[in-house]
Write a protein that holds these residues in place. Sequence first.
Motif, PDB file in Angstrom:
ATOM      1  N   ILE A  99      -6.144   3.452  -5.374  1.00  0.00           N
ATOM      2  CA  ILE A  99      -5.235   4.301  -6.146  1.00  0.00           C
ATOM      3  C   ILE A  99      -3.830   4.199  -5.558  1.00  0.00           C
ATOM      4  O   ILE A  99      -3.636   4.431  -4.359  1.00  0.00           O
ATOM      5  CB  ILE A  99      -5.723   5.776  -6.140  1.00  0.00           C
ATOM      6  CG1 ILE A  99      -7.097   5.873  -6.804  1.00  0.00           C
ATOM      7  CG2 ILE A  99      -4.718   6.687  -6.846  1.00  0.00           C
ATOM      8  CD1 ILE A  99      -7.796   7.203  -6.593  1.00  0.00           C
ATOM      9  N   GLY A 100      -2.869   3.831  -6.397  1.00  0.00           N
ATOM     10  CA  GLY A 100      -1.467   3.771  -5.947  1.00  0.00           C
ATOM     11  C   GLY A 100      -1.127   2.477  -5.243  1.00  0.00           C
ATOM     12  O   GLY A 100       0.038   2.092  -5.152  1.00  0.00           O
ATOM     13  N   SER A 101      -2.114   1.797  -4.712  1.00  0.00           N
ATOM     14  CA  SER A 101      -1.938   0.481  -4.083  1.00  0.00           C
ATOM     15  C   SER A 101      -3.333  -0.114  -3.947  1.00  0.00           C
ATOM     16  O   SER A 101      -4.305   0.482  -4.408  1.00  0.00           O
ATOM     17  CB  SER A 101      -1.281   0.617  -2.704  1.00  0.00           C
ATOM     18  OG  SER A 101      -2.217   1.121  -1.773  1.00  0.00           O
ATOM     19  N   ARG A 102      -3.392  -1.269  -3.330  1.00  0.00           N
ATOM     20  CA  ARG A 102      -4.714  -1.885  -3.084  1.00  0.00           C
ATOM     21  C   ARG A 102      -4.935  -1.940  -1.570  1.00  0.00           C
ATOM     22  O   ARG A 102      -5.098  -3.017  -0.992  1.00  0.00           O
ATOM     23  CB  ARG A 102      -4.767  -3.288  -3.697  1.00  0.00           C
ATOM     24  CG  ARG A 102      -4.839  -3.290  -5.210  1.00  0.00           C
ATOM     25  CD  ARG A 102      -6.227  -2.855  -5.688  1.00  0.00           C
ATOM     26  NE  ARG A 102      -6.342  -2.883  -7.130  1.00  0.00           N
ATOM     27  CZ  ARG A 102      -6.038  -1.864  -7.914  1.00  0.00           C
ATOM     28  NH1 ARG A 102      -5.563  -0.749  -7.403  1.00  0.00           N
ATOM     29  NH2 ARG A 102      -6.204  -1.948  -9.220  1.00  0.00           N
ATOM     30  N   SER A 103      -4.918  -0.775  -0.936  1.00  0.00           N
ATOM     31  CA  SER A 103      -5.115  -0.757   0.513  1.00  0.00           C
ATOM     32  C   SER A 103      -6.524  -1.213   0.880  1.00  0.00           C
ATOM     33  O   SER A 103      -6.798  -1.502   2.044  1.00  0.00           O
ATOM     34  CB  SER A 103      -4.825   0.627   1.087  1.00  0.00           C
ATOM     35  OG  SER A 103      -5.573   1.607   0.421  1.00  0.00           O
TER      36      SER A 103
ATOM     37  N   HIS B  80       0.454  -4.621  -3.440  1.00  0.00           N
ATOM     38  CA  HIS B  80       0.663  -3.772  -2.263  1.00  0.00           C
ATOM     39  C   HIS B  80      -0.662  -3.376  -1.609  1.00  0.00           C
ATOM     40  O   HIS B  80      -1.566  -2.898  -2.284  1.00  0.00           O
ATOM     41  CB  HIS B  80       1.462  -2.498  -2.587  1.00  0.00           C
ATOM     42  CG  HIS B  80       2.785  -2.802  -3.190  1.00  0.00           C
ATOM     43  ND1 HIS B  80       3.362  -2.020  -4.148  1.00  0.00           N
ATOM     44  CD2 HIS B  80       3.642  -3.826  -2.979  1.00  0.00           C
ATOM     45  CE1 HIS B  80       4.512  -2.539  -4.514  1.00  0.00           C
ATOM     46  NE2 HIS B  80       4.713  -3.640  -3.820  1.00  0.00           N
ATOM     47  N   SER B  81      -0.709  -3.583  -0.313  1.00  0.00           N
ATOM     48  CA  SER B  81      -1.943  -3.254   0.398  1.00  0.00           C
ATOM     49  C   SER B  81      -1.713  -2.181   1.459  1.00  0.00           C
ATOM     50  O   SER B  81      -2.548  -1.971   2.326  1.00  0.00           O
ATOM     51  CB  SER B  81      -2.535  -4.510   1.030  1.00  0.00           C
ATOM     52  OG  SER B  81      -1.620  -5.088   1.933  1.00  0.00           O
TER      53      SER B  81
END
Lengths: 165, 244
Positions: A99-103, B80-81
């Motif tokens: 959610i919000g990024s692909r961390s 973005h990771s």
Amino acid sequence: MKKPELARWAPPGFDLRFELQFFLTGLAAAALYSTLYLVRLAAALDCLFAINDKNARILLPDAEMPPFAGLLGDSLSWFAILMLAAAAFAIWHYAYHRIGSRSIYLMRRLPDRWELHRRCLTLPALELAACAVCAFLLFWLYYGLYVLLVPEEVYISGQLALFWR
Amino acid sequence: MLELTNIQKIYPNGRCGVADVSLALPRGQIVGLFGENGAGKTTLMKCILGLLPHKGTVRLDGGPITRANIEKLAFGTCEHSFFPNLTAEAHRQFYAEHFPHFSHRRFDGLMDFFALPRHKALRSFSTGQKNQFEVILALSQGADYILLDEPFAGNDVFNREDFYKVLLGILEEHETVLLSTHLIEEVSGFIGRAVLLKNGRIAGDASMEELEEQGISLMDYVKTTYHYRADRVGRALNTMTEGE
């Protein structure tokens, strides 16, 4: 001694307040709901007795005590619901990394392969354990009260066997 | 050396992500990875990183990629990771904790260069700042192979220009960069080799030296490889304006 930081056991940047508030409130509500058993027990015990002319409580000759399982009923069921919520929190923790990024990309390429799972599963596991322990303790407390308070004359042995059945 | 052998990725819907890609990336190269949208650039990078199940082998300095050597790979992506709720400083701590060769010096230098705030949550950054921070993390991780997937989307041309210069200045001999981008002309003076993907396959692989010797610009090489039809614009305009 250094205070353990709870955030280290949750996904990085995850706002734990909602989860903790939800869980602690839920735990208190589940415990409160379980006291329904005490109300049922008190009512059942009351039905066993009558007041005689001398204003003393006497056991009715045809008195019958409902079984422990019947009195317990669904009074511990909220703990089961809370356990399902803990499982949902685990899913939410994994979903948070998308959610919000692909961390999730970062978490999956960390040298420590368990970091992602440690951060996603530890708190839900603790919540599950807390629910299980509370339900277990209350079960035995309530069973102990039943054994202790029900008069010998109307007590039917094998209550636990009846419960499992 | 990062060696890819017969990498193949077929998605569950049957679409081919990459097909039979074999590629060797020695240390110290800056490699441009080009291709149209859907050519397989991102898929290939994700296969290298083990983020997608695939066929074929990826070997890192002679051995398979395991948890013991995965820190040698860094990834900066336009998806973005990072963690949007954490600050830059919190990211520094997280990276330093997990990547033993994390470079605080490089992190500080690049944070200052881009003038990014250190104590604001990443979610409050602009898209350009987020991209910059993503690249900073990838470059500071201390990895030998840095995979950058469209890292400059949303950054203005001046920022990009400066960034190429800084990147050239800070990269060490053992560091390899695989850079996926559409900005062919911009990176032509900065990369040492160009790899072209088309429909998931390698359509071209040439060093910039070779191209220079042949007197071909990178853009011409790309156009030739992709059979770019220069007349298609004129024909389309003719069709659309016919009879007016």
